[in-house]
Scaffold this motif. Structure first.
Motif, PDB file in Angstrom:
ATOM      1  N   MET A  83       0.828  -1.207   0.000  1.00 56.57           N
ATOM      2  CA  MET A  83       0.000   0.000   0.000  1.00 56.57           C
ATOM      3  C   MET A  83       0.860   1.255   0.000  1.00 56.57           C
ATOM      4  N   ALA A  84       1.935   1.237   0.765  1.00 54.93           N
ATOM      5  CA  ALA A  84       2.802   2.410   0.869  1.00 54.93           C
ATOM      6  C   ALA A  84       3.399   2.781  -0.478  1.00 54.93           C
ATOM      7  N   GLU A  85       3.732   1.777  -1.278  1.00 56.93           N
ATOM      8  CA  GLU A  85       4.308   2.042  -2.592  1.00 56.93           C
ATOM      9  C   GLU A  85       3.331   2.806  -3.478  1.00 56.93           C
ATOM     10  N   PHE A 429       8.905   6.494  -2.547  1.00 58.46           N
ATOM     11  CA  PHE A 429       8.982   5.258  -1.767  1.00 58.46           C
ATOM     12  C   PHE A 429       8.614   4.096  -2.675  1.00 58.46           C
ATOM     13  N   HIS A 430       9.546   3.181  -2.905  1.00 59.38           N
ATOM     14  CA  HIS A 430       9.240   2.025  -3.748  1.00 59.38           C
ATOM     15  C   HIS A 430       9.996   0.804  -3.253  1.00 59.38           C
ATOM     16  N   LEU A 431       9.543  -0.374  -3.656  1.00 60.01           N
ATOM     17  CA  LEU A 431      10.063  -1.641  -3.160  1.00 60.01           C
ATOM     18  C   LEU A 431      11.073  -2.287  -4.096  1.00 60.01           C
ATOM     19  N   GLY A 432      11.302  -1.675  -5.244  1.00 60.85           N
ATOM     20  CA  GLY A 432      12.300  -2.198  -6.162  1.00 60.85           C
ATOM     21  C   GLY A 432      11.966  -3.607  -6.635  1.00 60.85           C
ATOM     22  N   GLY A 439       3.837  -7.712  -3.215  1.00 59.88           N
ATOM     23  CA  GLY A 439       2.491  -7.377  -3.667  1.00 59.88           C
ATOM     24  C   GLY A 439       1.591  -8.592  -3.799  1.00 59.88           C
ATOM     25  N   TRP A 440       2.088  -9.672  -4.380  1.00 58.53           N
ATOM     26  CA  TRP A 440       1.257 -10.863  -4.561  1.00 58.53           C
ATOM     27  C   TRP A 440       1.017 -11.582  -3.240  1.00 58.53           C
ATOM     28  N   ILE A 441       1.996 -11.561  -2.336  1.00 55.09           N
ATOM     29  CA  ILE A 441       1.766 -12.128  -0.998  1.00 55.09           C
ATOM     30  C   ILE A 441       0.625 -11.373  -0.315  1.00 55.09           C
ATOM     31  N   ALA A 442       0.638 -10.058  -0.436  1.00 57.71           N
ATOM     32  CA  ALA A 442      -0.416  -9.235   0.162  1.00 57.71           C
ATOM     33  C   ALA A 442      -1.780  -9.589  -0.415  1.00 57.71           C
TER      34      ALA A 442
END
Length: 512
Positions: A83-85, A429-432, A439-442
Protein backbone atom coordinates in the motif's frame (compact mmCIF):
# COMPACT_ATOMS: atom_id res chain seq x y z
CA UNK A 1 -11.53 28.41 2.26
CA UNK A 2 -8.48 26.97 0.55
CA UNK A 3 -5.06 27.20 2.08
CA UNK A 4 -3.81 28.37 -1.28
CA UNK A 5 -5.33 30.89 -3.60
CA UNK A 6 -4.97 31.60 -7.28
CA UNK A 7 -2.60 34.45 -6.49
CA UNK A 8 -0.34 32.43 -4.20
CA UNK A 9 2.46 30.22 -5.53
CA UNK A 10 1.94 26.51 -4.99
CA UNK A 11 4.42 24.65 -2.83
CA UNK A 12 5.60 21.19 -3.93
CA UNK A 13 2.87 19.34 -2.04
CA UNK A 14 0.08 21.55 -3.36
CA UNK A 15 1.52 21.34 -6.88
CA UNK A 16 1.60 17.56 -6.69
CA UNK A 17 -1.97 17.51 -5.41
CA UNK A 18 -3.04 19.81 -8.24
CA UNK A 19 -1.45 17.41 -10.72
CA UNK A 20 -3.70 14.71 -9.30
CA UNK A 21 -6.74 16.89 -9.94
CA UNK A 22 -7.46 18.50 -6.55
CA UNK A 23 -7.11 21.92 -4.97
CA UNK A 24 -5.36 22.25 -1.61
CA UNK A 25 -8.20 22.91 0.86
CA UNK A 26 -7.21 21.14 4.08
CA UNK A 27 -4.50 22.80 6.14
CA UNK A 28 -1.13 21.08 5.65
CA UNK A 29 0.24 21.13 9.20
CA UNK A 30 1.24 17.52 9.95
CA UNK A 31 4.84 16.38 10.27
CA UNK A 32 6.01 12.88 9.40
CA UNK A 33 5.74 11.89 13.05
CA UNK A 34 2.17 13.21 13.27
CA UNK A 35 1.25 11.24 10.15
CA UNK A 36 2.73 8.07 11.68
CA UNK A 37 1.05 8.81 15.01
CA UNK A 38 -2.45 8.80 13.47
CA UNK A 39 -2.04 5.31 11.99
CA UNK A 40 -0.16 3.97 15.00
CA UNK A 41 -2.90 5.29 17.30
CA UNK A 42 -5.66 3.65 15.26
CA UNK A 43 -3.87 0.28 15.14
CA UNK A 44 -3.46 0.77 18.91
CA UNK A 45 -2.11 -2.43 20.37
CA UNK A 46 -3.49 -1.21 23.70
CA UNK A 47 -6.97 -1.13 22.17
CA UNK A 48 -7.28 -4.04 19.75
CA UNK A 49 -5.15 -6.49 21.72
CA UNK A 50 -7.05 -5.80 24.95
CA UNK A 51 -10.65 -5.52 23.78
CA UNK A 52 -10.51 -8.46 21.37
CA UNK A 53 -8.26 -10.66 23.56
CA UNK A 54 -11.26 -12.87 24.35
CA UNK A 55 -11.73 -13.74 20.66
CA UNK A 56 -8.35 -15.49 20.50
CA UNK A 57 -8.54 -16.82 24.06
CA UNK A 58 -11.80 -18.60 23.20
CA UNK A 59 -10.57 -19.77 19.79
CA UNK A 60 -7.21 -21.42 20.41
CA UNK A 61 -5.98 -19.79 23.60
CA UNK A 62 -2.33 -18.78 24.13
CA UNK A 63 -1.06 -20.22 20.83
CA UNK A 64 -3.54 -18.15 18.82
CA UNK A 65 -2.96 -15.06 20.93
CA UNK A 66 0.85 -14.97 20.72
CA UNK A 67 1.93 -16.97 17.67
CA UNK A 68 -1.17 -15.87 15.77
CA UNK A 69 -0.17 -12.25 16.33
CA UNK A 70 3.30 -12.86 14.88
CA UNK A 71 2.04 -14.84 11.87
CA UNK A 72 -0.59 -12.26 10.96
CA UNK A 73 1.94 -9.46 11.54
CA UNK A 74 4.30 -10.82 8.88
CA UNK A 75 1.58 -10.85 6.23
CA UNK A 76 0.13 -7.49 7.27
CA UNK A 77 3.60 -5.96 6.90
CA UNK A 78 3.53 -7.11 3.27
CA UNK A 79 0.12 -5.47 2.83
CA UNK A 80 1.39 -2.23 4.39
CA UNK A 81 4.50 -2.16 2.20
CA UNK A 82 2.47 -2.74 -0.95
CA UNK A 83 0.00 0.00 0.00
CA UNK A 84 2.80 2.41 0.87
CA UNK A 85 4.31 2.04 -2.59
CA UNK A 86 1.03 3.14 -4.19
CA UNK A 87 0.49 5.89 -1.61
CA UNK A 88 3.85 7.41 -2.51
CA UNK A 89 2.63 7.88 -6.07
CA UNK A 90 -0.83 9.18 -5.20
CA UNK A 91 -0.74 10.99 -1.80
CA UNK A 92 -4.37 12.13 -1.58
CA UNK A 93 -7.04 12.09 1.15
CA UNK A 94 -9.13 9.74 -0.99
CA UNK A 95 -6.48 7.10 -0.60
CA UNK A 96 -7.61 3.63 -1.61
CA UNK A 97 -10.48 4.44 -3.95
CA UNK A 98 -8.46 7.11 -5.74
CA UNK A 99 -5.57 4.68 -6.20
CA UNK A 100 -7.91 2.06 -7.63
CA UNK A 101 -9.34 4.55 -10.11
CA UNK A 102 -5.88 5.51 -11.31
CA UNK A 103 -4.48 1.98 -11.57
CA UNK A 104 -7.39 0.18 -13.23
CA UNK A 105 -6.92 -0.33 -16.95
CA UNK A 106 -10.67 -0.38 -17.63
CA UNK A 107 -13.79 0.81 -15.80
CA UNK A 108 -11.67 3.19 -13.75
CA UNK A 109 -14.47 5.10 -12.10
CA UNK A 110 -16.44 1.95 -11.27
CA UNK A 111 -13.38 0.42 -9.61
CA UNK A 112 -12.93 3.60 -7.58
CA UNK A 113 -16.63 3.66 -6.68
CA UNK A 114 -16.69 0.05 -5.41
CA UNK A 115 -13.42 0.33 -3.47
CA UNK A 116 -14.59 3.62 -2.00
CA UNK A 117 -17.78 2.08 -0.63
CA UNK A 118 -15.89 -0.81 0.95
CA UNK A 119 -13.42 1.66 2.44
CA UNK A 120 -16.29 3.78 3.75
CA UNK A 121 -17.96 0.69 5.29
CA UNK A 122 -14.70 -0.46 6.83
CA UNK A 123 -13.86 2.96 8.28
CA UNK A 124 -17.32 3.28 9.84
CA UNK A 125 -17.13 -0.25 11.26
CA UNK A 126 -13.64 0.15 12.68
CA UNK A 127 -14.59 3.44 14.36
CA UNK A 128 -17.64 1.75 15.86
CA UNK A 129 -15.60 -1.26 17.03
CA UNK A 130 -12.83 0.88 18.54
CA UNK A 131 -15.17 3.13 20.51
CA UNK A 132 -17.41 0.25 21.61
CA UNK A 133 -14.26 -1.58 22.72
CA UNK A 134 -13.20 1.57 24.54
CA UNK A 135 -16.56 1.66 26.32
CA UNK A 136 -16.12 -2.00 27.29
CA UNK A 137 -12.73 -1.23 28.83
CA UNK A 138 -14.04 1.84 30.64
CA UNK A 139 -16.84 -0.28 32.13
CA UNK A 140 -14.27 -2.88 33.22
CA UNK A 141 -12.33 -0.07 34.89
CA UNK A 142 -15.50 1.17 36.59
CA UNK A 143 -16.19 -2.38 37.77
CA UNK A 144 -12.75 -2.65 39.36
CA UNK A 145 -12.71 0.83 40.91
CA UNK A 146 -16.31 1.40 41.95
CA UNK A 147 -17.89 -2.06 41.71
CA UNK A 148 -20.21 -1.03 38.88
CA UNK A 149 -22.27 -3.86 37.38
CA UNK A 150 -21.45 -4.14 33.68
CA UNK A 151 -24.56 -4.29 31.49
CA UNK A 152 -25.10 -3.98 27.74
CA UNK A 153 -27.21 -0.84 28.19
CA UNK A 154 -24.71 1.00 30.37
CA UNK A 155 -21.85 0.03 28.05
CA UNK A 156 -23.76 1.44 25.09
CA UNK A 157 -24.42 4.72 26.90
CA UNK A 158 -20.71 5.05 27.68
CA UNK A 159 -20.01 4.31 24.00
CA UNK A 160 -22.30 7.20 23.00
CA UNK A 161 -20.51 9.59 25.37
CA UNK A 162 -17.10 8.57 24.04
CA UNK A 163 -17.91 8.80 20.34
CA UNK A 164 -19.70 12.16 20.71
CA UNK A 165 -16.65 13.48 22.60
CA UNK A 166 -14.47 12.35 19.68
CA UNK A 167 -16.74 14.16 17.25
CA UNK A 168 -16.58 17.38 19.28
CA UNK A 169 -12.79 17.20 19.56
CA UNK A 170 -12.36 16.68 15.82
CA UNK A 171 -14.89 19.35 14.92
CA UNK A 172 -13.74 22.13 17.22
CA UNK A 173 -10.37 21.17 18.70
CA UNK A 174 -8.35 20.60 15.55
CA UNK A 175 -5.07 21.84 17.03
CA UNK A 176 -5.69 19.84 20.19
CA UNK A 177 -6.35 16.71 18.10
CA UNK A 178 -3.03 17.14 16.31
CA UNK A 179 -1.22 17.44 19.65
CA UNK A 180 -3.13 14.51 21.16
CA UNK A 181 -2.24 12.27 18.19
CA UNK A 182 1.45 12.90 18.92
CA UNK A 183 0.84 12.32 22.63
CA UNK A 184 -1.03 9.14 21.74
CA UNK A 185 1.97 7.60 19.97
CA UNK A 186 4.19 8.17 23.00
CA UNK A 187 1.43 7.07 25.40
CA UNK A 188 1.23 3.74 23.59
CA UNK A 189 4.99 3.18 23.61
CA UNK A 190 5.49 4.18 27.25
CA UNK A 191 2.22 2.53 28.33
CA UNK A 192 3.21 -0.83 26.85
CA UNK A 193 6.63 -0.55 28.50
CA UNK A 194 5.04 0.14 31.90
CA UNK A 195 2.52 -2.71 31.61
CA UNK A 196 5.22 -5.16 30.51
CA UNK A 197 7.58 -4.11 33.31
CA UNK A 198 4.92 -4.33 36.01
CA UNK A 199 3.68 -7.74 34.84
CA UNK A 200 7.20 -9.17 34.88
CA UNK A 201 8.31 -7.63 38.18
CA UNK A 202 5.34 -7.96 40.54
CA UNK A 203 3.62 -11.33 39.93
CA UNK A 204 5.01 -14.23 41.91
CA UNK A 205 4.46 -16.70 39.10
CA UNK A 206 4.58 -16.79 35.29
CA UNK A 207 3.69 -19.46 32.78
CA UNK A 208 6.39 -21.34 30.89
CA UNK A 209 7.57 -20.28 27.45
CA UNK A 210 6.20 -23.53 26.02
CA UNK A 211 2.68 -22.96 27.37
CA UNK A 212 2.64 -19.24 26.51
CA UNK A 213 3.51 -19.98 22.89
CA UNK A 214 1.73 -23.29 22.38
CA UNK A 215 -0.97 -23.59 25.08
CA UNK A 216 -4.43 -24.50 23.81
CA UNK A 217 -8.00 -23.62 24.78
CA UNK A 218 -11.17 -24.07 22.76
CA UNK A 219 -14.67 -22.84 23.60
CA UNK A 220 -15.91 -22.39 20.03
CA UNK A 221 -17.82 -25.67 19.80
CA UNK A 222 -15.78 -26.69 16.75
CA UNK A 223 -13.60 -29.80 16.98
CA UNK A 224 -11.28 -29.28 14.00
CA UNK A 225 -8.31 -27.61 15.67
CA UNK A 226 -6.74 -25.86 12.62
CA UNK A 227 -10.10 -24.21 11.93
CA UNK A 228 -10.36 -23.08 15.55
CA UNK A 229 -6.86 -21.57 15.37
CA UNK A 230 -7.65 -19.70 12.16
CA UNK A 231 -10.87 -18.27 13.60
CA UNK A 232 -8.82 -16.85 16.49
CA UNK A 233 -6.65 -14.88 14.09
CA UNK A 234 -9.46 -12.30 13.91
CA UNK A 235 -8.05 -10.72 17.08
CA UNK A 236 -4.75 -9.90 15.41
CA UNK A 237 -6.20 -9.09 12.01
CA UNK A 238 -8.74 -6.70 13.52
CA UNK A 239 -6.05 -4.91 15.51
CA UNK A 240 -3.92 -4.50 12.38
CA UNK A 241 -6.41 -2.14 10.74
CA UNK A 242 -6.58 1.58 10.22
CA UNK A 243 -3.06 2.20 8.92
CA UNK A 244 -4.56 3.59 5.72
CA UNK A 245 -5.09 6.67 7.90
CA UNK A 246 -1.63 7.90 6.89
CA UNK A 247 -2.94 8.13 3.33
CA UNK A 248 -6.20 9.82 4.33
CA UNK A 249 -4.32 12.63 6.11
CA UNK A 250 -1.75 12.94 3.31
CA UNK A 251 -3.25 16.26 2.18
CA UNK A 252 -2.51 17.59 5.67
CA UNK A 253 1.05 16.20 5.75
CA UNK A 254 4.17 18.00 4.58
CA UNK A 255 6.30 16.13 2.02
CA UNK A 256 3.45 13.63 1.79
CA UNK A 257 4.87 11.51 -1.06
CA UNK A 258 7.68 10.40 1.26
CA UNK A 259 6.26 10.72 4.75
CA UNK A 260 2.75 9.28 4.27
CA UNK A 261 4.00 5.87 3.00
CA UNK A 262 6.62 5.86 5.74
CA UNK A 263 3.83 6.43 8.26
CA UNK A 264 1.96 3.37 6.93
CA UNK A 265 4.95 1.05 7.15
CA UNK A 266 6.37 2.22 10.48
CA UNK A 267 2.98 2.10 12.20
CA UNK A 268 2.61 -1.55 11.20
CA UNK A 269 6.17 -2.66 11.99
CA UNK A 270 6.28 -1.04 15.44
CA UNK A 271 2.84 -2.48 16.23
CA UNK A 272 3.97 -6.00 15.26
CA UNK A 273 6.94 -5.87 17.64
CA UNK A 274 5.23 -4.01 20.48
CA UNK A 275 2.07 -6.10 20.27
CA UNK A 276 4.00 -9.37 20.43
CA UNK A 277 5.82 -8.26 23.58
CA UNK A 278 2.57 -7.05 25.17
CA UNK A 279 0.55 -10.16 24.35
CA UNK A 280 3.31 -12.53 25.41
CA UNK A 281 3.61 -10.73 28.73
CA UNK A 282 -0.13 -10.65 29.47
CA UNK A 283 -0.55 -14.31 28.52
CA UNK A 284 2.47 -15.42 30.56
CA UNK A 285 0.92 -13.62 33.55
CA UNK A 286 -2.21 -15.82 33.59
CA UNK A 287 -2.18 -17.47 37.00
CA UNK A 288 -4.45 -20.46 36.36
CA UNK A 289 -3.68 -22.09 33.00
CA UNK A 290 -6.24 -24.89 33.32
CA UNK A 291 -9.25 -24.97 31.01
CA UNK A 292 -11.42 -24.05 33.98
CA UNK A 293 -9.17 -21.09 34.78
CA UNK A 294 -9.27 -19.82 31.20
CA UNK A 295 -13.04 -20.23 31.11
CA UNK A 296 -13.23 -18.12 34.27
CA UNK A 297 -11.30 -15.38 32.51
CA UNK A 298 -13.77 -15.44 29.63
CA UNK A 299 -16.73 -15.11 32.01
CA UNK A 300 -15.17 -12.43 34.24
CA UNK A 301 -17.56 -9.89 35.74
CA UNK A 302 -15.44 -7.09 34.30
CA UNK A 303 -16.28 -8.25 30.76
CA UNK A 304 -12.61 -7.98 29.85
CA UNK A 305 -10.20 -10.93 30.39
CA UNK A 306 -6.99 -8.80 30.48
CA UNK A 307 -8.47 -6.71 33.30
CA UNK A 308 -9.02 -9.91 35.28
CA UNK A 309 -5.48 -11.05 34.47
CA UNK A 310 -4.10 -7.78 35.86
CA UNK A 311 -6.11 -8.29 39.03
CA UNK A 312 -5.16 -11.96 39.52
CA UNK A 313 -1.47 -11.60 38.64
CA UNK A 314 -0.68 -8.49 40.66
CA UNK A 315 -2.73 -9.16 43.78
CA UNK A 316 -2.53 -5.40 44.13
CA UNK A 317 -5.84 -3.61 43.44
CA UNK A 318 -4.24 -0.19 42.96
CA UNK A 319 -1.68 -1.41 40.43
CA UNK A 320 -4.28 -3.43 38.49
CA UNK A 321 -6.45 -0.33 38.22
CA UNK A 322 -3.45 1.75 37.16
CA UNK A 323 -2.60 -0.62 34.29
CA UNK A 324 -6.21 -0.61 33.14
CA UNK A 325 -6.24 3.19 33.33
CA UNK A 326 -3.30 3.25 30.87
CA UNK A 327 -5.35 1.10 28.51
CA UNK A 328 -8.46 3.31 28.93
CA UNK A 329 -6.59 6.47 27.92
CA UNK A 330 -4.92 4.72 24.97
CA UNK A 331 -8.25 3.50 23.66
CA UNK A 332 -9.83 6.93 23.93
CA UNK A 333 -6.96 8.41 21.89
CA UNK A 334 -7.26 5.56 19.41
CA UNK A 335 -10.94 6.29 18.81
CA UNK A 336 -10.23 9.99 18.40
CA UNK A 337 -7.67 9.27 15.65
CA UNK A 338 -10.07 6.86 13.96
CA UNK A 339 -12.73 9.57 13.68
CA UNK A 340 -10.08 11.88 12.20
CA UNK A 341 -9.10 9.41 9.45
CA UNK A 342 -12.70 8.31 8.86
CA UNK A 343 -13.90 11.86 8.31
CA UNK A 344 -11.07 12.61 5.83
CA UNK A 345 -11.93 9.60 3.73
CA UNK A 346 -15.62 10.54 3.78
CA UNK A 347 -14.74 14.13 2.89
CA UNK A 348 -12.67 13.00 -0.10
CA UNK A 349 -15.33 10.53 -1.25
CA UNK A 350 -17.95 13.29 -1.05
CA UNK A 351 -15.63 15.67 -2.88
CA UNK A 352 -15.97 13.28 -5.81
CA UNK A 353 -19.79 13.17 -5.49
CA UNK A 354 -20.08 9.61 -4.15
CA UNK A 355 -22.13 9.91 -0.95
CA UNK A 356 -25.76 11.05 -0.83
CA UNK A 357 -25.68 14.71 0.17
CA UNK A 358 -22.07 15.07 -0.99
CA UNK A 359 -22.31 18.87 -1.08
CA UNK A 360 -22.89 18.84 2.66
CA UNK A 361 -20.19 16.32 3.59
CA UNK A 362 -17.50 17.82 1.35
CA UNK A 363 -17.61 21.25 2.96
CA UNK A 364 -14.49 22.38 4.81
CA UNK A 365 -14.85 24.62 7.86
CA UNK A 366 -13.04 27.84 6.86
CA UNK A 367 -11.95 28.52 10.44
CA UNK A 368 -10.56 25.12 11.38
CA UNK A 369 -9.67 23.75 7.95
CA UNK A 370 -11.46 20.47 8.79
CA UNK A 371 -14.48 18.69 7.22
CA UNK A 372 -16.84 19.26 10.15
CA UNK A 373 -19.99 17.90 8.50
CA UNK A 374 -18.20 14.73 7.45
CA UNK A 375 -17.06 14.18 11.04
CA UNK A 376 -20.67 14.09 12.27
CA UNK A 377 -21.73 11.87 9.37
CA UNK A 378 -19.14 9.24 10.33
CA UNK A 379 -20.05 9.36 14.01
CA UNK A 380 -23.80 8.95 13.38
CA UNK A 381 -23.19 6.02 11.00
CA UNK A 382 -20.94 4.33 13.57
CA UNK A 383 -23.61 4.71 16.24
CA UNK A 384 -26.24 3.13 13.98
CA UNK A 385 -23.92 0.20 13.22
CA UNK A 386 -23.34 -0.44 16.93
CA UNK A 387 -27.02 -0.43 18.00
CA UNK A 388 -27.28 -4.27 17.70
CA UNK A 389 -24.83 -4.51 20.62
CA UNK A 390 -27.81 -3.69 22.84
CA UNK A 391 -29.57 -6.91 21.85
CA UNK A 392 -26.94 -9.38 20.65
CA UNK A 393 -23.84 -10.31 22.62
CA UNK A 394 -22.01 -11.31 19.43
CA UNK A 395 -22.53 -7.90 17.87
CA UNK A 396 -19.02 -6.71 18.72
CA UNK A 397 -17.50 -9.73 16.99
CA UNK A 398 -19.68 -9.07 13.94
CA UNK A 399 -18.63 -5.43 13.81
CA UNK A 400 -14.94 -6.36 14.02
CA UNK A 401 -15.41 -8.88 11.21
CA UNK A 402 -17.11 -6.24 9.08
CA UNK A 403 -14.28 -3.82 9.78
CA UNK A 404 -11.64 -6.37 8.80
CA UNK A 405 -13.36 -7.56 5.63
CA UNK A 406 -14.50 -4.15 4.42
CA UNK A 407 -11.17 -2.46 5.01
CA UNK A 408 -9.01 -5.24 3.62
CA UNK A 409 -11.04 -5.56 0.42
CA UNK A 410 -10.38 -1.85 -0.03
CA UNK A 411 -6.70 -2.31 0.92
CA UNK A 412 -5.96 -5.07 -1.55
CA UNK A 413 -7.86 -3.83 -4.62
CA UNK A 414 -5.35 -1.09 -5.52
CA UNK A 415 -2.46 -3.43 -4.70
CA UNK A 416 -3.91 -6.01 -7.12
CA UNK A 417 -4.50 -3.35 -9.78
CA UNK A 418 -0.96 -2.05 -9.34
CA UNK A 419 0.37 -5.55 -10.04
CA UNK A 420 -1.78 -5.72 -13.17
CA UNK A 421 -0.70 -2.30 -14.40
CA UNK A 422 2.70 -2.39 -16.16
CA UNK A 423 2.61 1.39 -16.65
CA UNK A 424 2.77 2.17 -12.92
CA UNK A 425 5.62 4.56 -12.14
CA UNK A 426 6.74 4.37 -8.49
CA UNK A 427 6.99 7.47 -6.31
CA UNK A 428 9.83 8.31 -3.92
CA UNK A 429 8.98 5.26 -1.77
CA UNK A 430 9.24 2.03 -3.75
CA UNK A 431 10.06 -1.64 -3.16
CA UNK A 432 12.30 -2.20 -6.16
CA UNK A 433 12.80 -5.83 -7.17
CA UNK A 434 10.82 -7.00 -4.11
CA UNK A 435 7.64 -5.26 -5.26
CA UNK A 436 6.09 -8.20 -7.20
CA UNK A 437 6.72 -10.77 -4.45
CA UNK A 438 5.48 -8.55 -1.63
CA UNK A 439 2.49 -7.38 -3.67
CA UNK A 440 1.26 -10.86 -4.56
CA UNK A 441 1.77 -12.13 -1.00
CA UNK A 442 -0.42 -9.24 0.16
CA UNK A 443 -3.13 -10.05 -2.38
CA UNK A 444 -3.22 -13.77 -1.56
CA UNK A 445 -3.30 -13.11 2.19
CA UNK A 446 -6.22 -10.70 1.97
CA UNK A 447 -8.22 -13.08 -0.20
CA UNK A 448 -7.57 -15.79 2.41
CA UNK A 449 -8.69 -13.73 5.40
CA UNK A 450 -11.78 -12.40 3.62
CA UNK A 451 -12.89 -15.99 3.05
CA UNK A 452 -11.91 -16.98 6.59
CA UNK A 453 -13.83 -14.26 8.38
CA UNK A 454 -17.16 -14.88 6.68
CA UNK A 455 -17.17 -18.41 8.11
CA UNK A 456 -19.04 -19.19 11.37
CA UNK A 457 -16.71 -18.66 14.37
CA UNK A 458 -18.69 -20.75 16.87
CA UNK A 459 -20.92 -23.83 16.92
CA UNK A 460 -23.81 -24.48 17.06
CA UNK A 461 -24.90 -21.73 14.71
CA UNK A 462 -27.86 -19.84 16.17
CA UNK A 463 -29.43 -16.40 15.78
CA UNK A 464 -27.14 -15.13 18.53
CA UNK A 465 -23.95 -16.79 17.27
CA UNK A 466 -24.44 -16.29 13.53
CA UNK A 467 -21.70 -14.36 11.73
CA UNK A 468 -23.54 -11.42 10.16
CA UNK A 469 -20.41 -10.03 8.47
CA UNK A 470 -20.97 -11.79 5.09
CA UNK A 471 -24.50 -10.39 4.90
CA UNK A 472 -23.17 -6.89 5.48
CA UNK A 473 -20.46 -7.33 2.86
CA UNK A 474 -22.95 -8.68 0.29
CA UNK A 475 -25.32 -5.79 1.01
CA UNK A 476 -22.54 -3.24 0.46
CA UNK A 477 -21.42 -4.97 -2.73
CA UNK A 478 -24.96 -5.06 -4.11
CA UNK A 479 -25.54 -1.47 -3.03
CA UNK A 480 -22.35 -0.28 -4.74
CA UNK A 481 -23.26 -2.07 -7.99
CA UNK A 482 -26.90 -0.97 -8.07
CA UNK A 483 -26.17 2.61 -7.00
CA UNK A 484 -23.43 2.83 -9.62
CA UNK A 485 -25.86 2.10 -12.45
CA UNK A 486 -28.65 4.18 -10.95
CA UNK A 487 -26.65 7.36 -10.48
CA UNK A 488 -23.00 6.85 -9.60
CA UNK A 489 -21.79 6.56 -13.17
CA UNK A 490 -23.44 9.88 -13.97
CA UNK A 491 -21.91 12.02 -11.24
CA UNK A 492 -19.02 10.21 -9.50
CA UNK A 493 -15.73 11.95 -10.37
CA UNK A 494 -17.53 13.26 -13.43
CA UNK A 495 -15.79 16.62 -13.26
CA UNK A 496 -12.43 14.91 -12.95
CA UNK A 497 -12.40 12.75 -16.03
CA UNK A 498 -8.96 13.95 -16.99
CA UNK A 499 -7.68 13.33 -13.47
CA UNK A 500 -9.23 9.88 -13.42
CA UNK A 501 -7.45 8.87 -16.61
CA UNK A 502 -4.17 10.48 -15.47
CA UNK A 503 -3.25 12.85 -18.24
CA UNK A 504 0.20 13.09 -19.68
CA UNK A 505 0.63 16.53 -18.16
CA UNK A 506 -0.10 15.24 -14.65
CA UNK A 507 2.30 12.34 -15.13
CA UNK A 508 5.03 14.77 -16.16
CA UNK A 509 4.49 16.99 -13.11
CA UNK A 510 4.68 13.99 -10.80
CA UNK A 511 7.83 12.71 -12.49
CA UNK A 512 9.47 16.11 -12.09
Amino acid sequence: MSSTTENEPLDDDARELAALGYKQELHRRMSGFSNFAVSFSIISILAGCITSYAIALRSGGPSTIVLGWAIVGIFVTCVGLAMAEVCSRYPTAGGLYFWAGRLAKRNKRQWAWTVGWFNFLGEIAVTAAIDFGCATTWMAFASLVWGVDVTAGETFVVFLVIIVAHALLNAFGVNLVRILCNVSAWWHVVGVAVIVAVLWILPQKHQTVEWTLAGWHNETGWGYLPYVFLMGLLMAQYTYTGYDASAHVAEETKNAARLAPRGIVMSVVISVVGGFILLYTITASIQDNSDAGLSTLLSTDTGLPPAQIFQDALNNPFMAKFLLFIVCVAQFLCGMASVTANSRMSYAFSRDNALPGSRIWSKVNPRTGTPTNSIWLCVVCSIVLTVPALFNTTAYLAVTSIAVIGLYIAYVAPVFLRRRNPDFKPGPFHLGKWSPLIGWIAVIWVIFICILFVLPPVSPITVDSFNYAPLAVVVVLLFSVVSWYIGGRKHFMQGREEATHLTKAAEKVLDD
